[in-house]
Design a protein around this motif. Structure first.
Motif, PDB file in Angstrom:
ATOM      1  N   ASP A 107      25.805  -7.934  26.537  1.00  0.00           N
ATOM      2  CA  ASP A 107      26.637  -8.832  26.152  1.00  0.00           C
ATOM      3  C   ASP A 107      26.603 -10.296  26.769  1.00  0.00           C
ATOM      4  O   ASP A 107      26.668 -10.926  25.936  1.00  0.00           O
TER       5      ASP A 107
ATOM      6  N   THR B 229      24.099 -11.772  27.866  1.00  0.00           N
ATOM      7  CA  THR B 229      22.876 -12.432  27.284  1.00  0.00           C
ATOM      8  C   THR B 229      22.930 -12.887  25.914  1.00  0.00           C
ATOM      9  O   THR B 229      22.725 -14.077  25.447  1.00  0.00           O
ATOM     10  N   ARG B 230      23.924 -12.263  25.165  1.00  0.00           N
ATOM     11  CA  ARG B 230      24.285 -12.572  23.903  1.00  0.00           C
ATOM     12  C   ARG B 230      25.302 -13.720  23.941  1.00  0.00           C
ATOM     13  O   ARG B 230      25.238 -14.770  23.299  1.00  0.00           O
ATOM     14  N   GLU B 231      26.329 -13.787  24.796  1.00  0.00           N
ATOM     15  CA  GLU B 231      26.946 -14.847  25.051  1.00  0.00           C
ATOM     16  C   GLU B 231      26.381 -15.916  25.577  1.00  0.00           C
ATOM     17  O   GLU B 231      26.941 -17.216  25.116  1.00  0.00           O
TER      18      GLU B 231
ATOM     19  N   GLY C  42      20.913  -6.906  23.732  1.00  0.00           N
ATOM     20  CA  GLY C  42      21.925  -7.072  24.713  1.00  0.00           C
ATOM     21  C   GLY C  42      21.383  -7.401  26.088  1.00  0.00           C
ATOM     22  O   GLY C  42      20.310  -7.717  26.217  1.00  0.00           O
TER      23      GLY C  42
ATOM     24  N   TRP D 151      24.817 -10.800  10.692  1.00  0.00           N
ATOM     25  CA  TRP D 151      25.093 -10.316  11.900  1.00  0.00           C
ATOM     26  C   TRP D 151      26.702  -9.779  11.896  1.00  0.00           C
ATOM     27  O   TRP D 151      27.495 -10.116  11.333  1.00  0.00           O
TER      28      TRP D 151
ATOM     29  N   ILE E  76      17.943 -10.023  21.273  1.00  0.00           N
ATOM     30  CA  ILE E  76      18.936 -10.039  22.025  1.00  0.00           C
ATOM     31  C   ILE E  76      20.262  -9.668  21.391  1.00  0.00           C
ATOM     32  O   ILE E  76      20.971  -8.802  21.976  1.00  0.00           O
ATOM     33  N   LEU E  77      20.255  -9.763  20.125  1.00  0.00           N
ATOM     34  CA  LEU E  77      21.371  -9.137  19.277  1.00  0.00           C
ATOM     35  C   LEU E  77      21.471  -7.558  19.377  1.00  0.00           C
ATOM     36  O   LEU E  77      22.328  -6.981  19.723  1.00  0.00           O
TER      37      LEU E  77
ATOM     38  N   TRP F 297      29.541 -11.637  16.798  1.00  0.00           N
ATOM     39  CA  TRP F 297      28.370 -12.421  16.960  1.00  0.00           C
ATOM     40  C   TRP F 297      28.045 -13.141  16.072  1.00  0.00           C
ATOM     41  O   TRP F 297      26.992 -13.104  15.238  1.00  0.00           O
TER      42      TRP F 297
ATOM     43  N   SER G 231      16.942 -17.859  13.166  1.00  0.00           N
ATOM     44  CA  SER G 231      17.080 -17.283  14.617  1.00  0.00           C
ATOM     45  C   SER G 231      15.794 -16.785  15.187  1.00  0.00           C
ATOM     46  O   SER G 231      15.999 -16.225  16.332  1.00  0.00           O
TER      47      SER G 231
ATOM     48  N   LEU H  99      22.752 -16.978  22.266  1.00  0.00           N
ATOM     49  CA  LEU H  99      22.676 -16.783  20.916  1.00  0.00           C
ATOM     50  C   LEU H  99      23.405 -18.161  20.308  1.00  0.00           C
ATOM     51  O   LEU H  99      22.811 -18.890  19.455  1.00  0.00           O
TER      52      LEU H  99
END
Ligand SMILES: Cc1cc2nc3c(=O)[nH]c(=O)nc-3n(C[C@H](O)[C@H](O)[C@H](O)COP(=O)(O)OP(=O)(O)OC[C@H]3O[C@@H](n4cnc5c(N)ncnc54)[C@H](O)[C@@H]3O)c2cc1C
Length: 415
Positions: free
Chosen positions: A91, A93-95, A89, A46, A85-86, A50, A78, A98
Motif C-alpha cells: 500500500d 508504494t500505491r500511496e 503493492g 481500477w 504497483i496496483l 485507488w 498509466s 500512483l
C-alpha cells in the motif's frame, strides 16, 4: 450499479454528465487531472480505493473517448508501472507513486535489460545492498526507452546471490535524478534515439521503495512483462481536439515531448494501414502478386484482431492474462514483416531511398519501415521467447534444459 447492469452507454452517460459539470479548460493540467483522479474517472477500471470506480476493463477506453468528445483532456496512460504497483503493492508504494504517475507529474521508465541479461532477464547482475535506511545500487542497464526524461525507474536488481537466480531479485523504484545514475542515449540505425544505457554507481533508493517483497521481485517483473505483451506497441497519446486553455496547452506540450521517443513506432509495426494506398499510388493494384501479398496481410490483421478481442473479453471477465499476449505479440511481428515485404514489393529499389529524395517511396517512410521492423520482434520479449512461453506454459511441452537452475546464483556466475 451491478456488473450485469453496466453498459457502455450507461458509463458514457455518467462520465458525460460529470464532465459537463466539471471540465474547465482554464484549469492547469495538474488541477484538472487531480479532479479526474478524485472523481474516479482517470482509470475507471481500477479499484475505488485507488482512483478508480471498479468498472470493467473496457470502461477505460469508453471514458477516454467520451472525455475527448466533451472537449476535455484525458488522464495520461498509466503504462506498465501503474498496473504493476496496483497489483503487487504494498500500500505505501500505491500511496506514494500512483497519483503523481496518473497526473503526469512523474514520468517512468523500465530498467530491466542488461548487456548480458535480456531474454534471460533472471540472469541480471545489477546488485542492490541494504545500507541503513537505503539500498545502494551498482550495475548497468541497457535499451531503456525514455530513461533520459524519466523521474522514476522500474528497476530489477539482485539482492541475494546465495539462492537460485529467480529467487534473489528485488523490484525497486529507482529515483532517476540523482548523482549515482548516469544516462547515455543510444543512436539507432533508423536515426532515432529512443533508448539509453543507464549506469548506476552507488545509486540510492529509500529502504521501502520496493514493489512486492524483497527477493520476490521476479513475480512483480512477470506482472510487468505480462502487461507489456498485452499493450504491445500500442503507445498512443491523445490527439483529440480539446477546448483551448491552459490544460490543453500543457497536455499538448507533454504529448509532443513523449511522442518524440515513439515517433518511429508506427513504422516498427510495418504500416499495414498504408498498403492499399501505396499500391494504388504506385499503379500496382492489378499485379496479382501484390494483390496476393496484400490480401495475406489483411487476413493476418483480421485474425489478430479476433485474438485481441478474445483477450479483451477475458479481461472484462476478470480473468488473468492468457496465451493471447504471446500469440498477439507473435502475430504483430509476423504482420510487421509481411507489411514490410509487401511495401518493398510495391516500392522496389526506391524503397531504400531515405529522407527527402523525390524518388523515395512513401516520402522516405518505406526506408524507415524496413529498418524499424526488426525491433518489433525484439521489444518486450523476442519471438523465440514468446514461442518458448507458449510451448512451456500453455502447451505443456518439456521445459528448456536449465542445468544451474537450483544452484545458488553465485556459483553459476562465479561471483
Ligand atoms: C523497441 C525496444 C524497446 C525496448 N525497451 C526496453 C526498455 O524500456 N527497458 C528495458 O529494460 N529493455 C528494453 N528493451 C530491450 C528488450 O527487452 C531486449 O532487447 C529483449 O528482451 C531481448 O534481449 P537481448 O537484446 O539481450 O537479446 P538476447 O537475449 O541476447 O537474444 C539474442 C537472440 O537469441 C535468442 N534467444 C535468447 N534466448 C533464447 C532462448 N532461451 N530460446 C530461443 N532463443 C533465444 C533471442 O530470441 C534473440 O534472437 C527494448 C528493446 C526494443 C527493441
Amino acid at each position: 450499479m451491478t456488473a450485469t447492469t453496466i453498459s457502455a452507454e450507461s458509463v458514457r452517460a455518467d462520465v458525460r454528465s460529470w464532465a459537463t459539470a466539471n471540465w474547465d479548460p482554464t484549469l492547469s493540467l495538474l488541477a484538472w487531472r487531480t479532479l479526474l483522479l478524485e472523481s474516479g474517472w482517470a482509470v475507471p477500471s481500477w479499484p475505488e480505493r485507488w482512483y478508480g470506480r471498479d468498472l470493467p476493463a473496457w470502461a477505460d477506453d469508453v471514458v477516454r473517448k467520451e472525455l475527448a468528445a466533451c472537449g476535455a483532456v484525458s488522464s495520461i496512460p498509466s503504462g506498465l508501472a501503474g498496473p504493476t504497483i496496483l497489483e503487487q503493492g504494498p500500500d505505501h508504494t500505491r500511496e506514494r507513486f500512483l497519483q503523481p504517475m496518473l497526473t503526469g507529474e512523474e514520468v517512468w521508465c523500465q530498467l530491466f535489460s542488461e548487456p548480458t541479461a535480456g531474454s534471460d532477464l533472471a540472469g541480471l547482475t545489477t546488485t542492490a545492498v541494504l545500507d541503513g535506511d537505503e539500498w545502494v545500487v551498482n550495475g548497468q542497464k541497457l535499451w531503456n526507452t525514455s530513461a533520459h526524461h524519466a523521474d522514476m525507474g522500474m528497476l530489477v536488481a539482485r539482492t541475494n546471490w546465495d539462492v537460485p537466480k529467480h529467487q534473489g531479485i528485488t523490484y525497486f523504484v529507482l529515483p532517476m535524478r540523482q548523482p549515482g545514475v548516469e544516462i547515455r542515449p543510444l543512436k539507432q540505425m533508423n536515426y532515432h534515439s529512443s533508448f539509453n544505457e543507464v549506469f548506476m554507481t552507488d545509486a540510492r533508493i529509500p529502504k521501502d521503495w520496493v514493489v512486492g517483497e524483497v527477493n520476490q521481485g521476479w513475480t512483480a517483473a512477470l506482472a510487468t512483462l505480462a502487461h507489456e505483451r498485452r499493450f504491445g506497441a500500442a503507445v498512443s497519446f491523445s490527439r483529440d481536439t480539446v477546448d483551448p486553455g491552459p490544460a490543453a496547452d500543457e497536455a499538448r506540450a507533454e504529448a509532443d515531448e513523449l511522442r518524440k521517443v515513439y515517433s518511429w513506432y508506427p513504422q516498427r509495426a510495418g504500416r499495414a494501414d498504408l498498403i492499399v494506398d501505396h499500391a494504388r499510388s504506385a499503379g500496382r493494384t492489378a499485379d496479382p502478386v501484390v494483390r496476393q501479398e496484400a490480401a495475406r496481410l489483411i487476413s493476418m490483421s483480421r485474425v489478430s484482431q479476433w485474438t485481441a478481442d478474445r483477450a479483451k473479453a477475458n479481461r472484462a471477465l476478470g480473468r488473468p492474462p492468457g496465451a493471447e499476449g504471446s500469440i498477439g505479440k507473435l502475430a504483430t511481428s509476423n504482420m510487421a514483416r509481411q507489411a514490410a515485404k509487401t511495401h518493398g514489393l510495391i516500392g522496389g529499389a526506391n524503397g531504400l531511398l531515405a529522407g527527402s529524395d523525390p524518388a523515395a517511396s512513401l516520402d522516405g517512410k518505406l526506408a524507415e519501415i524496413l529498418i524499424s521492423v526488426p525491433a518489433q520482434s525484439i521489444a518486450g520479449g523476442t519471438d523465440e521467447i514468446q514461442r518458448n512461453i507458449l510451448g512451456e506454459r500453455f502447451l505443456g511441452l518439456p521445459r528448456e534444459p536449465n542445468p544451474g537452475k537450483d544452484l545458488p546464483y553465485r556459483e553459476t556466475r562465479n561471483q
